[in-house]
Design an enzyme around this catalytic site. Sequence first.
Site, PDB file in Angstrom:
ATOM      1  CD1 TRP A 103      -2.101  -2.221   1.875  1.00 26.11           C
ATOM      2  CD2 TRP A 103      -2.952  -1.344   0.006  1.00 26.11           C
ATOM      3  NE1 TRP A 103      -3.086  -3.058   1.419  1.00 26.11           N
ATOM      4  CE2 TRP A 103      -3.617  -2.555   0.287  1.00 26.11           C
ATOM      5  CE3 TRP A 103      -3.316  -0.622  -1.132  1.00 26.11           C
ATOM      6  CZ2 TRP A 103      -4.647  -3.053  -0.527  1.00 26.11           C
ATOM      7  CZ3 TRP A 103      -4.335  -1.113  -1.946  1.00 26.11           C
ATOM      8  CH2 TRP A 103      -4.980  -2.313  -1.645  1.00 26.11           C
ATOM      9  CG  ASP A 172      -3.143   3.852   4.259  1.00 25.65           C
ATOM     10  OD1 ASP A 172      -4.197   3.640   4.907  1.00 25.65           O
ATOM     11  OD2 ASP A 172      -2.847   3.221   3.219  1.00 25.65           O
ATOM     12  CE  LYS A 196      -8.551  -3.329   3.809  1.00 27.09           C
ATOM     13  NZ  LYS A 196      -7.582  -2.373   3.373  1.00 27.09           N
TER      14      LYS A 196
END
Length: 361
Positions: A103, A172, A196
Amino acid sequence: MKNRIFNFNAGPAALPLCVLEKIKESFINFNESGMSITEISHRSKFFDDVINSAVLRTKRLLKLDDSYHVLFFQGGASMQFCIIPMNFLHGNKTADYVNTGTWSTKAIKEAQLQNKKIKIIASSEDKNFSYIPNNIHYSHDAAYIHITSNNTIKGTQWSKYPDTGNIPLIADMSSDIMSRPFDSNKFDLIYAGAQKNIGPAGVCLVIIKADMLKNIPDTLPTMLNYKTFVSKNSMYNTPPCFAIYTVELVLKWLEESIGGLEKMHEINKAKAQLLYTTIDSSDFYSGTSELKSRSLMNVTFKLKDEETEKLFIQKALENGLGGLKGHRSIGGCRASIYNATDYNAVKTLTDFMKDFEQTYG
Ligand SMILES: *Cc1c(COP(=O)(O)O)cnc(C)c1O
């Protein structure tokens, strides 16, 4: 599958059962409005109460003061990869990025695609992203520093956040937001795809410090400018009402049923410890990330070969334990044990792991 399973999916992921039951009710008649939550107007008092409560709960849970705005975007965390450099990197400004996995790599790519100047100041790519780098040297003139707090695919997590002084810190936090208390004042922008740890897919939580809005150019496309979301309380256009509603319910559960982030963290630590101890006390399973960088949210491990892993995942599902396949990019196994996956689910998994080892080890 007749019954609900123990869900170890990485995202979209498990939601608390009480939240799902509440949704079931509001899906037909929300708050005695005579309409479904999916049918009410985002310009109504009904929805105003929902979004304002989601903002307030976020502020309380993360102990954010009035210098922070809480926003809801579409486009997932991936959209934030693109709009962060778009909003904050102009002229000769550069930004620092720490690369700790898939990511982070994607966040870096989105800045580079726009020809923005960025520097990768640390990376754990040399060891297949199995650790979080330390002794990082930041540029003193960076517009911001970007980190990924929890690496969902590799199973690593920052245990202590860096001190970046006056340089804005951006994180993030898609896969560990609201899983533990932390010093939110250190951060100038935090973003997290909801699917998530805090809700369904379709909304991304963004927390931004007011100071960050000062240098954003007015020439940016309206929907890609943070200032639009701040001035319109995330409702310049139709927001993802249902997803925001679900986030509000999850945060309510966190505050009122769990009792806040300290309590949540205790539970999360107990879950992770049980699972890692099971892995470490056997030669049949092996953890894939370095001990001190291990994630409390995504536990990655391997078995002796791919065939055994396949059988493990299949037998687990037959026993009501789902979502244990590692990310398609790296294989192996992964148990995502986010907030809504309770201790009992992890206990059931570790019992199964011991049985499986006895049979096939
Ligand atoms: C899942 C994930 C993303 C991508 O989120 P989308 O909402 O699908 O764009 C980004 N960062 C991290 C850390 C993630 O876990």
